[in-house]
Every structure is written in structure tokens, then in C-alpha cells.
Design a protein around this motif. Sequence first.
Motif, PDB file in Angstrom:
ATOM      1  N   TRP A  21      -7.134   0.734   4.575  1.00 34.75           N
ATOM      2  CA  TRP A  21      -5.736   0.391   3.987  1.00 34.75           C
ATOM      3  C   TRP A  21      -5.139  -0.523   5.153  1.00 34.75           C
ATOM      4  O   TRP A  21      -4.240  -1.066   4.840  1.00 34.75           O
ATOM      5  CB  TRP A  21      -4.951   1.504   3.519  1.00 34.75           C
ATOM      6  N   TYR A  77      -6.330  16.947   3.417  1.00 30.03           N
ATOM      7  CA  TYR A  77      -7.544  17.956   3.489  1.00 30.03           C
ATOM      8  C   TYR A  77      -8.236  17.837   4.694  1.00 30.03           C
ATOM      9  O   TYR A  77      -8.833  18.672   5.173  1.00 30.03           O
ATOM     10  CB  TYR A  77      -8.300  18.031   2.252  1.00 30.03           C
ATOM     11  N   ASN A  98       0.668  -1.218   0.186  1.00 29.62           N
ATOM     12  CA  ASN A  98      -0.042   0.023   0.066  1.00 29.62           C
ATOM     13  C   ASN A  98       0.930   1.307   0.126  1.00 29.62           C
ATOM     14  O   ASN A  98       0.581   2.180  -0.789  1.00 29.62           O
ATOM     15  CB  ASN A  98      -1.033  -0.001   1.068  1.00 29.62           C
ATOM     16  N   TRP A 114       0.747   3.958  -3.133  1.00 28.06           N
ATOM     17  CA  TRP A 114       0.304   5.499  -2.669  1.00 28.06           C
ATOM     18  C   TRP A 114       1.398   6.403  -3.066  1.00 28.06           C
ATOM     19  O   TRP A 114       1.318   7.459  -3.690  1.00 28.06           O
ATOM     20  CB  TRP A 114      -0.327   5.653  -1.462  1.00 28.06           C
ATOM     21  N   PHE A 133      -7.396  16.862  -7.017  1.00 33.59           N
ATOM     22  CA  PHE A 133      -8.719  16.432  -6.286  1.00 33.59           C
ATOM     23  C   PHE A 133      -8.371  17.063  -4.896  1.00 33.59           C
ATOM     24  O   PHE A 133      -9.151  17.704  -4.175  1.00 33.59           O
ATOM     25  CB  PHE A 133      -8.596  14.846  -6.109  1.00 33.59           C
ATOM     26  N   VAL A 191      -1.029  11.341  10.260  1.00 30.46           N
ATOM     27  CA  VAL A 191       0.104  10.248   9.859  1.00 30.46           C
ATOM     28  C   VAL A 191      -0.316   9.654   8.793  1.00 30.46           C
ATOM     29  O   VAL A 191      -1.475   9.445   8.460  1.00 30.46           O
ATOM     30  CB  VAL A 191      -0.063   9.521  11.070  1.00 30.46           C
ATOM     31  N   GLY A 236      -3.942   7.933   8.347  1.00 30.46           N
ATOM     32  CA  GLY A 236      -3.862   7.895   6.934  1.00 30.46           C
ATOM     33  C   GLY A 236      -4.440   9.246   6.279  1.00 30.46           C
ATOM     34  O   GLY A 236      -5.364   9.175   5.511  1.00 30.46           O
ATOM     35  N   THR A 264      -3.399  13.563   1.511  1.00 28.32           N
ATOM     36  CA  THR A 264      -3.162  14.861   1.022  1.00 28.32           C
ATOM     37  C   THR A 264      -3.498  15.817   1.987  1.00 28.32           C
ATOM     38  O   THR A 264      -3.174  17.014   1.834  1.00 28.32           O
ATOM     39  CB  THR A 264      -3.795  15.051  -0.157  1.00 28.32           C
TER      40      THR A 264
END
Length: 256
Positions: A131, A66, A9, A13, A23, A81, A61, A64
Motif C-alpha cells: 500500500w 495478527y 488507502n 481501509w 478473518f 503501525v 501496516g 488487524t
Amino acid sequence: MQPDHLTINRDVWNADAANWVAFAQNRWRLDPPEWGNWGNTEESLNLLPTDMAGMNAIELGCGTGYVSYWMHRRGAHVTGVDISAEQLSTARGLAAAHGADIRLIEGNAEATGLPDAVFDFAISEYGASIWCPADKWLPEAWRLLRPGGRLVFLGNHPLSLLCSPLDGAPANLTLHRPYRNMWGADWTQVAFEPTGVCFNLTIAAWWTLFAEIGFDVTNYQELYAPEGAKGTRAAVPADWASSYPVEQVWHLMKPE
Ligand SMILES: C[S@@+](CC[C@H](N)C(=O)[O-])C[C@H]1O[C@@H](n2cnc3c(N)ncnc32)[C@H](O)[C@@H]1O
């Protein structure tokens, strides 16, 4: 046997991060927030406390970043994190552009290394919530929360996984896999839009795990695509997501 989800994962990513910048730029600008793949509004869901002034909040997790920014905007001291350096690079760039002081840490949401019982509020939107195996990240979220602290997390509804073909094609009206013993899915080798390893549980197994850890469930929401939704998002067509629950949100509390 389940594959080595952490390495897979993280690599997925890091490789995909550039595709999420536009996005992310849009979500950072959103006020009020919109959630999940279908943009359900904060007004309709109430995932965040309205006033977070002085609260210590963590996003597990954070990608980005937001959601971290939305909490910062409400007055919280925020830690994000994430296991992907590339996703964090996007988050750091946007935090700088928005003048937001958010602590962003590269790490595993299943074992953050942060101290016990320091957070009032924890959240994950398609981060650790999908994830990471629930029996790994939920005990870590519990450890990080102070008594009375709350955890909210959003991810795929189990029904949307059941109705997703094994080759990664868009969801349809057939049950493609057993519900019994559901653990998630390995999407690394599929024909359509391969990605990483994702986790989910049956509704009963979620409840059992919350009880074993000691969380109280304060709310459970099943989300549909909003009226008028079109197209296909994350391999679910709008007509499917308008009729069946495509996402779920659990609201938990660590009792005093
Ligand atoms: C879809 S993003 C969700 C975050 C945010 N809502 C966003 O869209 O930017 C998924 C994030 O989960 C992160 N992730 C996956 N496994 C993780 C783990 N074990 N610990 C921390 N982050 C993880 C990925 O690196 C990725 O940035």
C-alpha cells in the motif's frame, strides 16, 4: 500521475475494516501462523525467527494485528503501525481479548516518527509492502532497524499484477499491462471490487532499490497456492495461483 495514495488507502481501509474482523479473529487464533492470501504455512516459509525473546519488532501496516500477535507470542516487544483507525480498533479489541501487550500506533508507515535504529526485526504482510511506494517505506524501515536488523515483507508477485485485467476481473493467462516501468495499480475506479492504490516493482527495480538503500537480500521466495487450493482469492483463481507465483517474500538485512 500517481494518485494521493495515503488518503485514498486510509479511507478504503476505514470503510472496509468491518469486513475483515472474522478473518482477523481466525488469524489471531492460528498457531502456527499461516501467511498471505493462500495460507502458506510458517513451517514451509520461515518468515519469523523461532525465538523472538527480548527482540524489538515492528509491523508496518499492521491492520488487524495478527502478525504482531504472532511475534508477541514468540517473546518480542511489538509495535504495530497502521494508518486506519478502524483497522486498529479491531487490532486493539483482539489484543485485549488475547491479553496481549502490543503497542499499536495510528500513523503512516512511510514516516512513523519513531526513533532511529531501535528495532531488531521489521515485517509487513500486505501492509506497507503493497500500500506504500517502495521508495518511501523501505528507507523508513531501514531507518528504524538497528545494524544487523532484518526486514521481511510479503506482497503480490509482479507476475500476478501483469496477469490481472485492468477492470479488476480475476487474473488469467494474458499479460494485461507492461512490465517495463511497473509501479503498481490504481484499483479505485475498476468495475470489479474497487479498492485503493497498490504498489509493486519489476524484480530488477526491487533489487536496484535495495542496493541504493543499502539492504542485503538474504532470501527471496515465490509463493504458490498450496496443493488442493480451491476458489478465487483476492481476484486470483486457485488454478492460476497453483501454476504461477502469486505472492513474493523478500528477506533483507541492514548490514552491521
Ligand atoms: C491487508 S491489511 C494488512 C495487514 C494485516 N496483515 C491484516 O491483514 O490485517 C492492509 C493494511 O495496510 C494499512 N495501510 C495502508 N497504507 C498504510 C500506510 N501508509 N501506513 C500504514 N498502514 C497502511 C491499511 O490501513 C490496512 O490496515
